[in-house]
Design an enzyme around this catalytic site. Structure first.
Site, PDB file in Angstrom:
ATOM      1  N   GLU A  50       1.271  -0.909  -0.286  1.00 38.48           N
ATOM      2  CA  GLU A  50       0.109  -0.402   0.278  1.00 38.48           C
ATOM      3  C   GLU A  50       0.993   1.301   0.061  1.00 38.48           C
ATOM      4  O   GLU A  50       0.556   2.602  -1.088  1.00 38.48           O
ATOM      5  CB  GLU A  50      -0.828  -0.198   1.438  1.00 38.48           C
ATOM      6  N   ARG A 182      11.230 -22.633  -8.790  1.00 39.06           N
ATOM      7  CA  ARG A 182      12.321 -22.439  -6.874  1.00 39.06           C
ATOM      8  C   ARG A 182      12.509 -20.929  -7.303  1.00 39.06           C
ATOM      9  O   ARG A 182      12.490 -20.251  -5.776  1.00 39.06           O
ATOM     10  CB  ARG A 182      13.761 -22.455  -7.884  1.00 39.06           C
ATOM     11  N   THR A 194      19.101 -38.272  -2.615  1.00 42.37           N
ATOM     12  CA  THR A 194      18.938 -37.478  -3.867  1.00 42.37           C
ATOM     13  C   THR A 194      20.648 -36.205  -4.011  1.00 42.37           C
ATOM     14  O   THR A 194      20.725 -36.008  -5.404  1.00 42.37           O
ATOM     15  CB  THR A 194      17.805 -36.324  -4.242  1.00 42.37           C
ATOM     16  N   LEU A 202      20.950 -27.265  -7.346  1.00 43.69           N
ATOM     17  CA  LEU A 202      19.446 -26.443  -6.500  1.00 43.69           C
ATOM     18  C   LEU A 202      19.662 -24.958  -6.728  1.00 43.69           C
ATOM     19  O   LEU A 202      18.461 -24.185  -5.529  1.00 43.69           O
ATOM     20  CB  LEU A 202      18.931 -26.764  -4.883  1.00 43.69           C
ATOM     21  N   ARG A 205      18.472 -20.796 -12.290  1.00 40.89           N
ATOM     22  CA  ARG A 205      19.881 -20.206 -13.056  1.00 40.89           C
ATOM     23  C   ARG A 205      18.764 -19.737 -14.378  1.00 40.89           C
ATOM     24  O   ARG A 205      19.548 -19.139 -15.166  1.00 40.89           O
ATOM     25  CB  ARG A 205      20.507 -21.739 -13.854  1.00 40.89           C
ATOM     26  N   SER A 302       7.453 -39.927   1.763  1.00 42.29           N
ATOM     27  CA  SER A 302       7.088 -39.469   3.729  1.00 42.29           C
ATOM     28  C   SER A 302       6.337 -37.973   3.614  1.00 42.29           C
ATOM     29  O   SER A 302       5.425 -38.174   5.010  1.00 42.29           O
ATOM     30  CB  SER A 302       8.464 -39.664   4.429  1.00 42.29           C
TER      31      SER A 302
HETATM   32  C1  AOF Z   1       0.097  -4.698   4.309  1.00 45.66           C
HETATM   33  N1  AOF Z   1       0.343  -4.557   3.104  1.00 45.66           N
HETATM   34  O1  AOF Z   1       2.392  -5.892   1.491  1.00 45.66           O
HETATM   35  C2  AOF Z   1       1.821  -6.488   3.774  1.00 45.66           C
HETATM   36  C3  AOF Z   1       1.183  -6.902   4.882  1.00 45.66           C
HETATM   37  O2  AOF Z   1       6.677  -7.174   9.997  1.00 45.66           O
HETATM   38  P1  AOF Z   1       6.000  -6.202   9.322  1.00 45.66           P
HETATM   39  O3  AOF Z   1       5.735  -4.740  10.229  1.00 45.66           O
HETATM   40  O4  AOF Z   1       6.263  -6.175   8.598  1.00 45.66           O
HETATM   41  O5  AOF Z   1       4.762  -6.636   9.432  1.00 45.66           O
HETATM   42  C4  AOF Z   1       4.379  -7.841   9.137  1.00 45.66           C
HETATM   43  C5  AOF Z   1       2.780  -8.413   8.977  1.00 45.66           C
HETATM   44  O6  AOF Z   1       2.283  -7.137   7.742  1.00 45.66           O
HETATM   45  C6  AOF Z   1       3.090  -9.464   8.029  1.00 45.66           C
HETATM   46  O7  AOF Z   1       2.970 -10.498   9.487  1.00 45.66           O
HETATM   47  C7  AOF Z   1       0.899  -9.106   7.731  1.00 45.66           C
HETATM   48  O8  AOF Z   1       0.007  -9.238   8.535  1.00 45.66           O
HETATM   49  C8  AOF Z   1       1.053  -7.704   7.094  1.00 45.66           C
HETATM   50  N2  AOF Z   1       1.501  -7.828   5.592  1.00 45.66           N
HETATM   51  N3  AOF Z   1       0.567  -6.100   5.083  1.00 45.66           N
HETATM   52  O9  AOF Z   1      -0.733  -4.374   4.722  1.00 45.66           O
HETATM   53  C9  AOF Z   1       1.407  -5.342   2.687  1.00 45.66           C
HETATM   54  N4  AOF Z   1       2.535  -7.504   3.407  1.00 45.66           N
HETATM   55 ZN    ZN Z   2       0.877  -2.714   5.789  1.00 44.67          ZN
END
Ligand code: AOF
Ligand code: ZN
Length: 363
Positions: A50, A182, A194, A202, A205, A302
């Site tokens: 945001e 990946r 493996t 891993l 690339r 597993s």
């Molecule tokens: C949002 N917009 O793009 C994301 C959100 O450690 P902080 O302060 O960066 O907060 C991480 C938390 O923010 C994460 O666990 C999730 O709840 C939220 N992520 N929220 O508004 C974003 N990546």
């Molecule tokens: Zn946020």
């Protein structure tokens, strides 16, 4: 919202333990809507989507609508709450998907917006939003990452001949697609057999995505991985973690650590083998939200047996190796067909004669 989800996807494999979020700011001008800002969660998980989009929109955010692919955060973390940033920028309406399960947010983001008179529409593209960040949601609800099993086999599900020859069953296009998988996961996991037999790198690339190699993890209960393997040799460039049983030879543990390898002790099951749920929980505790499992057959079995496989990406080459070849998934000991774990086909694609089928866990 589809555009916000597409932007969000750019963050997969780069933002853990945070979710990958996208945000599009739109002005509903007289005849046509106009996009004035786009943003997505940045590598490392911050800044959030945001604030990125608001920075691009500048003064044009006033009175605009923000489409956000996850509920805007309400907590003071490493950055201020996104809900507050949207309010301060004068956003008039927020279109959202699902609530953020982080207990620090959990509905408070939407509530903060509504309390300031901002119109909030929830649950738009909710299923897509969940699918995109399923890894983040699982770490919140089950304390384990999303597990994607990748298999490259012949038509009859074999991954090598009886001699162990396997290069290459699938073609180049399939292998590129594998590298893309990946790049969009936080970690790659393989079994020790493996890692020993294939001596793989891993890494990702793909041209232009060389910097997007995930953490490389080997499930190696008895520390059998050679110190001369490619993985150990460049552990200082791209991280290598070994999941191992507690105890073991102290000198060998030290030797791995001196090469820059991280050792993570996982308690055994009753039978003395590594408890895979415990292993997954240990990865989630270290911030991993998406794991790509690339073999071998015993590790795959597993994980399937313990109901830990959420998705399967099955690459199939139009070749038949026969029953004397190695199976993609080792013995499960299933007696009745209705005991066989079920998966649901989500998409297929053809890749230069190979096919890749994407499955999600059955309910
Ligand atoms: C949002 N917009 O793009 C994301 C959100 O450690 P902080 O302060 O960066 O907060 C991480 C938390 O923010 C994460 O666990 C999730 O709840 C939220 N992520 N929220 O508004 C974003 N990546
Ligand atoms: Zn946020």
């Amino acid at each position: 919202m589809k555009m916000a989800l597409t932007l969000a996807r750019r963050g997969l494999g780069q933002v853990a333990p945070n979710p990958a979020v996208g945000c599009v700011i739109v002005r509903e001008e007289s005849d046509a809507p106009r996009v004035v800002g786009r943003g997505w969660t940045q590598p490392g998980g911050r800044p959030h989507a945001e604030t990125e989009a608001l920075a691009r929109a500048g003064a044009l955010a006033k009175g605009a609508t923000a489409y956000v692919s996850l509920e805007p955060c309400s907590h003071h973390g490493k950055t201020g709450p996104c809900a507050e940033a949207l309010i301060e920028a004068g956003i008039a309406r927020v279109v959202g998907t699902i609530t953020d399960p982080n207990p620090e947010v959990a509905g408070r983001g939407f509530a903060m917006l509504q309390a300031k008179g901002i119109e909030v529409t929830e649950n738009v593209c909710a299923a897509d939003a969940y699918y995109l960040n399923e890894g983040f949601f699982l770490t919140m609800s089950e304390r384990r990452p999303l597990v994607t099993l990748k298999i490259a086999s012949s038509l009859d599900g074999r991954t090598a001949t009886h001699d162990g020859h396997s290069r290459w069953i699938t073609g180049e296009a399939s292998r590129y697609r594998g590298h893309l998988l990946r790049a969009t996961h936080d970690a790659i996991l393989v079994g020790s057999a493996t890692a020993i037999v294939d001596d793989p790198e891993l890494t990702c690339r793909l041209p232009g995505l060389g910097g997007r190699s995930p953490i490389r993890i080997v499930a190696d209960g008895r520390l059998r991985l050679p110190l001369t393997s490619k993985l150990v040799r460049d552990a200082r460039q791209v991280p290598v973690w070994l999941l191992t049983l507690p105890g073991g030879d102290e000198n060998r543990r030290k030797a791995f650590e001196e090469c820059g390898v991280t050792l993570i002790d996982i308690d055994p099951d009753k039978g003395g083998v590594m408890n895979m749920r415990g292993a997954m929980e240990a990865l989630a505790a270290r911030g991993i939200t998406r794991v790509l499992v690339e073999g071998g057959a015993r590790l795959a079995a597993s994980l399937v047996r313990d109901h830990l496989v959420d998705r399967i990406e099955w690459f199939q080459a139009p070749k038949v190796i026969g029953g004397d070849g190695y199976p993609a998934i080792a013995a499960l000991g299933i007696k009745k067909i209705d005991e066989a774990p079920g998966f649901v086909l989500r998409a297929t694609a053809s890749l230069d004669g190979d096919t890749v089928a994407s499955f999600v866990r059955g309910t």
